[in-house]
Every structure is written in structure tokens, then in C-alpha cells.
Design a protein around this motif. Structure first.
Motif, mmCIF file in Angstrom:
data_model
loop_
_atom_site.group_PDB
_atom_site.id
_atom_site.type_symbol
_atom_site.label_atom_id
_atom_site.label_comp_id
_atom_site.label_asym_id
_atom_site.label_seq_id
_atom_site.Cartn_x
_atom_site.Cartn_y
_atom_site.Cartn_z
ATOM 1 N N LEU A 109 0.816 -1.230 0.000
ATOM 2 C CA LEU A 109 0.000 0.000 0.000
ATOM 3 C C LEU A 109 0.844 1.272 0.000
ATOM 4 C CD1 LEU A 109 -2.767 -1.067 2.576
ATOM 5 C CD2 LEU A 109 -3.072 -0.722 0.109
ATOM 6 N N ARG A 116 -0.605 0.001 -5.295
ATOM 7 C CA ARG A 116 -1.986 0.475 -5.160
ATOM 8 C C ARG A 116 -2.587 0.780 -6.526
ATOM 9 N NH1 ARG A 116 -2.280 3.726 0.161
ATOM 10 N NH2 ARG A 116 -3.970 4.832 -0.793
ATOM 11 N N HIS A 119 -8.671 1.143 -6.851
ATOM 12 C CA HIS A 119 -9.690 0.221 -6.334
ATOM 13 C C HIS A 119 -9.250 -0.320 -4.984
ATOM 14 C CE1 HIS A 119 -12.726 -3.049 -6.552
ATOM 15 N NE2 HIS A 119 -13.323 -2.234 -7.401
ATOM 16 N N LEU A 120 -10.215 -0.763 -4.187
ATOM 17 C CA LEU A 120 -9.879 -1.443 -2.937
ATOM 18 C C LEU A 120 -9.087 -2.718 -3.247
ATOM 19 C CD1 LEU A 120 -10.965 -1.288 0.213
ATOM 20 C CD2 LEU A 120 -12.173 -3.360 -0.495
ATOM 21 N N ASN A 144 -9.134 -6.878 4.600
ATOM 22 C CA ASN A 144 -10.038 -5.834 5.080
ATOM 23 C C ASN A 144 -10.650 -6.261 6.408
ATOM 24 O OD1 ASN A 144 -10.218 -3.705 2.816
ATOM 25 N ND2 ASN A 144 -10.250 -5.683 1.759
ATOM 26 N N SER A 278 -1.562 -18.034 4.403
ATOM 27 C CA SER A 278 -1.149 -18.013 5.802
ATOM 28 C C SER A 278 0.228 -18.629 5.912
ATOM 29 C CB SER A 278 -2.096 -18.863 6.635
ATOM 30 O OG SER A 278 -3.175 -18.106 7.042
HETATM 31 N N1 COD Z 1 -7.279 -1.293 -0.312
HETATM 32 C C1 COD Z 1 -6.764 -0.134 -0.769
HETATM 33 N N2 COD Z 1 -6.200 0.777 0.045
HETATM 34 C C2 COD Z 1 -6.176 0.516 1.358
HETATM 35 C C3 COD Z 1 -6.684 -0.671 1.913
HETATM 36 C C4 COD Z 1 -7.279 -1.600 1.001
HETATM 37 N N3 COD Z 1 -7.799 -2.755 1.403
HETATM 38 N N4 COD Z 1 -6.506 -0.653 3.255
HETATM 39 C C5 COD Z 1 -5.911 0.511 3.541
HETATM 40 N N5 COD Z 1 -5.703 1.217 2.398
HETATM 41 C C6 COD Z 1 -5.075 2.529 2.238
HETATM 42 C C7 COD Z 1 -5.850 3.603 2.984
HETATM 43 O O1 COD Z 1 -6.805 4.193 2.138
HETATM 44 C C8 COD Z 1 -4.740 4.583 3.352
HETATM 45 O O2 COD Z 1 -4.441 5.419 2.255
HETATM 46 C C9 COD Z 1 -3.539 3.674 3.578
HETATM 47 O O3 COD Z 1 -3.797 2.468 2.853
HETATM 48 C C10 COD Z 1 -3.308 3.350 5.039
HETATM 49 O O4 COD Z 1 -4.582 2.952 5.582
HETATM 50 P P1 COD Z 1 -4.748 2.395 7.057
HETATM 51 O O5 COD Z 1 -4.052 3.324 8.006
HETATM 52 O O6 COD Z 1 -6.179 2.079 7.282
HETATM 53 O O7 COD Z 1 -4.006 1.047 6.924
HETATM 54 P P2 COD Z 1 -2.796 0.388 7.642
HETATM 55 O O8 COD Z 1 -1.543 0.642 6.874
HETATM 56 O O9 COD Z 1 -2.790 0.690 9.106
HETATM 57 O O10 COD Z 1 -3.246 -1.130 7.498
HETATM 58 C C11 COD Z 1 -3.550 -1.689 6.269
HETATM 59 C C12 COD Z 1 -3.529 -3.204 6.495
HETATM 60 C C13 COD Z 1 -3.923 -3.896 5.231
HETATM 61 C C14 COD Z 1 -2.108 -3.603 6.886
HETATM 62 C C15 COD Z 1 -4.549 -3.533 7.647
HETATM 63 O O11 COD Z 1 -5.831 -3.325 7.178
HETATM 64 C C16 COD Z 1 -4.379 -4.911 8.218
HETATM 65 O O12 COD Z 1 -3.553 -5.114 9.112
HETATM 66 N N6 COD Z 1 -5.201 -5.891 7.739
HETATM 67 C C17 COD Z 1 -5.187 -7.217 8.275
HETATM 68 C C18 COD Z 1 -3.957 -7.984 7.877
HETATM 69 C C19 COD Z 1 -3.802 -9.219 8.737
HETATM 70 O O13 COD Z 1 -3.258 -9.147 9.831
HETATM 71 N N7 COD Z 1 -4.259 -10.350 8.265
HETATM 72 C C20 COD Z 1 -4.167 -11.535 9.042
HETATM 73 C C21 COD Z 1 -4.763 -12.689 8.420
HETATM 74 S S1 COD Z 1 -3.612 -13.653 7.487
#
Ligand code: COD
Length: 310
Positions: A109, A116, A119-120, A144, A278
Motif C-alpha cells: 500500500l 496500489r 480500487h480497494l 479488510n 497463511s
Molecule cells: N485497499 C486499498 N487501500 C487501502 C486498503 C485496502 N484494502 N486498506 C488501507 N488502504 C489505504 C488507505 O486508504 C490509506 O491510504 C492507507 O492504505 C493506510 O490505511 P490504514 O491506516 O487504514 O491502513 P494500515 O496501513 O494501518 O493497514 C492496512 C492493512 C492492510 C495492513 C490492515 O488493514 C491490516 O492489518 N489488515 C489485516 C492484515 C492481517 O493481519 N491479516 C491476518 C490474516 S492472514
């Protein structure tokens, strides 16, 4: 239903893909990657602790001759280097090795050199279980954390093309909840009803959305009949949309540990598909996930091409 055969049959073998593996010093990771290399699916760049990569490979007889190894013992730096290799077009696909998912995803990200798009990004798993003779997809069990309804819409938009690539022409999407009726105290039911309405209004394409719906009524025609469900798609879901990361992660692991299922997992919505399993997943699951990422790269424009990227 054999997930690996399905994936093999759908991949075009004439396109060789370069796979960058972040934090590669892990037996299952190297096993899966060396198999993908020896079967001609990919060439690989292993980024990680080189002495460990070499000793694991020597111990287990993995052949490293046709792979590039970049020594980087620090996991955060290994993720950055792997992501940069993909964003600078030196590699086509990214794979998570032995590193926390969140560390790799934070690199993905990164606003300057990450992967990036507009899109999500979301995680999708394709799985089969011996008890039911069809493919299932589920999302999101790993990225997410607590998606709102707009994020769930984008999660559906990311996973539907995976179903299409696997030959499911108009996948039936079940937005999973604990019940089949809207209950304002259960946010998941409100989201499911809204997503259902969005699809019926033509705002979500390429699939049919059902919900709110509980797991049993989504996957079992008998259960759906027993519960008096009238939707023609009840019991026939192809895609399961999870209310949150906990539900998704538990279902994903239950498939493996309780149901002896086969799985393949990737991140979609990024500039390229990302192999993201995983750490505890088997080498078989990691190999399947490499195949799924290759299939999606080919579906989205093919490796070695700038058309992989937006
Ligand atoms: N898609 C696109 N952009 C995203 C997404 C996404 N899914 N998530 C965050 N962003 C962008 C935001 O818009 C922002 O610009 C930037 O990234 C930072 O956003 P934060 O502060 O919300 O995100 P972070 O960096 O703190 O965390 C993003 C992670 C994906 C690392 C977080 O959501 C996370 O830890 N997810 C779970 C991961 C995990 O532990 N999985 C375990 C199972 S195996």
C-alpha cells in the motif's frame, strides 16, 4: 472436484511469469516455488536470508540453480525490495513468504513505490472440500478488517472476476450473515440487503447477489429447503462474502483443518495479483495460490506486460 487440476487446465503455459518472493526463507514457500519453477510456470527471485534459504533447500533437496537469490535478512526490507521489483516491472507477481501479512500489505500500500490502484485491495480464497463437488470462493479473510458496505461492494467486484476466470459465468454471491432477515441490530444484514439491492439495480455486474443469508442456506440446497427459503439460488452459492476478517479467517482455516479442503489464496485489486497465504498453509496451498495468481495475471492482461498495471 480437484482445485489444482482446474487451475492447471486454465493457465496458458506459453507465458513465463517472474515471481518475486518476499521473506522467502521457509520450507513450504521454497518447496512451492521450486515446484512452480521446475514445472515451467514461473522463474523466481527469492528475497530473504540467503544462508537460511540455502540451508533449507539443501536439507530438503530443493533445486535453486534457476532462481535468483537476493540476500535481505530483514523482513520489512525484504517486503519493500520485493514490492519495488514488481512496481519497477522487474517481476510480474509478488508472493508473501514467512512474514506477517500486515508487513507485506503495508509495503504493497506504499503510496510512492507500492502496488496500489484506485480500487480497494482484497483477499480472496478459492477452495474445494471433499463433501461437496463444486468450487467455492470466499472473501475477505485476510486484508479488510471490518469492511463497510462500500468496501464489501468492491470486495465483490474483486472476487467476481476470479470466479469468471475459473469458468463460473454468472457466479451466485451469498452475503453471509447469521440470519436470513434484516435485523437493524446486525449490521451485516443491513449491508447484505443493500448489496442485494445494488446488484438488482445493475450497480454490481457479472453475478447474482443473495443476502442476508446464513452459511447453511448458502451452501446446502437441503438446508435451504428445510429453512423454507424461496430464492432460486438458495443453497447454490459460488462466492461467500464474509461480514468481517474474523469470520473469513476462521472459515478459511476451518476449510483446511476441519474439512481437509484444498485452497488457493490471492490479493486482488492491486496492480498485479499477489500470492498471499497463511504462514501455516501447506506447500500445496502455496503452489495452488501461485497457479491462481498466474491465472488472474493472464486474465487481466498477461505477465511481462505493462498492461498488467493500471
Ligand atoms: N485497499 C486499498 N487501500 C487501502 C486498503 C485496502 N484494502 N486498506 C488501507 N488502504 C489505504 C488507505 O486508504 C490509506 O491510504 C492507507 O492504505 C493506510 O490505511 P490504514 O491506516 O487504514 O491502513 P494500515 O496501513 O494501518 O493497514 C492496512 C492493512 C492492510 C495492513 C490492515 O488493514 C491490516 O492489518 N489488515 C489485516 C492484515 C492481517 O493481519 N491479516 C491476518 C490474516 S492472514
Amino acid at each position: 472436484m480437484d482445485l489444482q487440476n482446474t487451475l492447471r487446465q486454465r493457465i496458458k503455459m506459453h507465458q513465463k511469469t517472474i515471481l518475486a518472493v518476499a521473506a522467502a526463507a521457509d520450507e513450504e514457500v521454497i518447496s512451492a516455488v521450486s515446484r512452480a519453477v521446475s514445472e515451467g510456470y514461473v522463474s523466481a527471485i527469492l528475497i530473504g536470508d540467503e544462508p537460511k534459504i540455502r540451508s533449507i533447500s539443501q536439507e530438503h533437496g530443493f533445486k535453486l540453480e534457476s532462481m535468483t537469490i537476493l540476500h535481505e535478512p530483514d523482513a520489512v526490507m525484504a517486503c519493500e525490495k520485493a514490492v519495488r521489483m514488481v512496481s519497477s516491472h522487474q517481476a510480474d507477481l509478488l508472493m508473501k513468504g514467512l512474514v506477517d501479512t500486515s508487513i507485506l500489505l503495508k509495503a504493497v500500500l506504499n503510496k510512492e513505490w507500492g502496488l496500489r490502484t484506485d480500487h480497494l485491495l482484497s483477499h480472496a480464497t478459492v477452495f474445494t472440500v471433499p463433501a461437496i463437488d463444486r468450487l467455492f470462493l470466499m472473501s475477505d479473510g485476510a486484508m479488510n478488517i471490518a469492511p463497510d458496505v462500500l468496501a464489501k461492494q468492491q470486495i465483490i467486484e474483486n472476487v467476481v472476476p476470479v470466479a469468471h476466470a475459473l469458468g463460473i459465468i454468472c457466479p451466485k454471491v451469498a452475503v453471509l450473515c447469521a440470519v436470513e432477515k434484516v435485523n437493524p441490530k446486525m449490521q451485516a444484514t443491513l449491508d447484505a440487503a443493500e448489496l442485494n439491492a445494488l446488484q438488482k439495480a445493475g450497480k454490481i455486474l457479472g453475478c447474482e447477489v443473495d443476502g442476508p443469508i446464513a452459511f447453511d442456506g448458502a451452501v446446502s440446497i437441503e438446508a435451504a429447503h428445510h429453512k423454507g427459503m424461496t430464492s432460486p439460488n438458495a443453497g447454490k452459492a459460488d462466492i461467500l462474502i464474509m461480514p468481517n476478517i474474523e469470520a473469513g479467517n476462521i472459515l478459511f482455516k476451518a476449510v483446511t483443518y476441519f474439512a481437509s479442503g484444498e485452497v488457493a489464496s490471492i490479493i486482488n485489486g492491486a496492480a498485479v495479483p499477489i500470492v498471499l497465504t497463511s504462514r501455516s498453509d501447506s506447500d500445496e496451498a502455496k503452489f495452488n495460490s501461485i497457479l491462481l495468481a498466474i491465472l488472474m495475471a493472464q486474465t487481466q492482461g498477461g505477465p511481462h506486460g505493462s498492461d498488467l498495471r493500471p
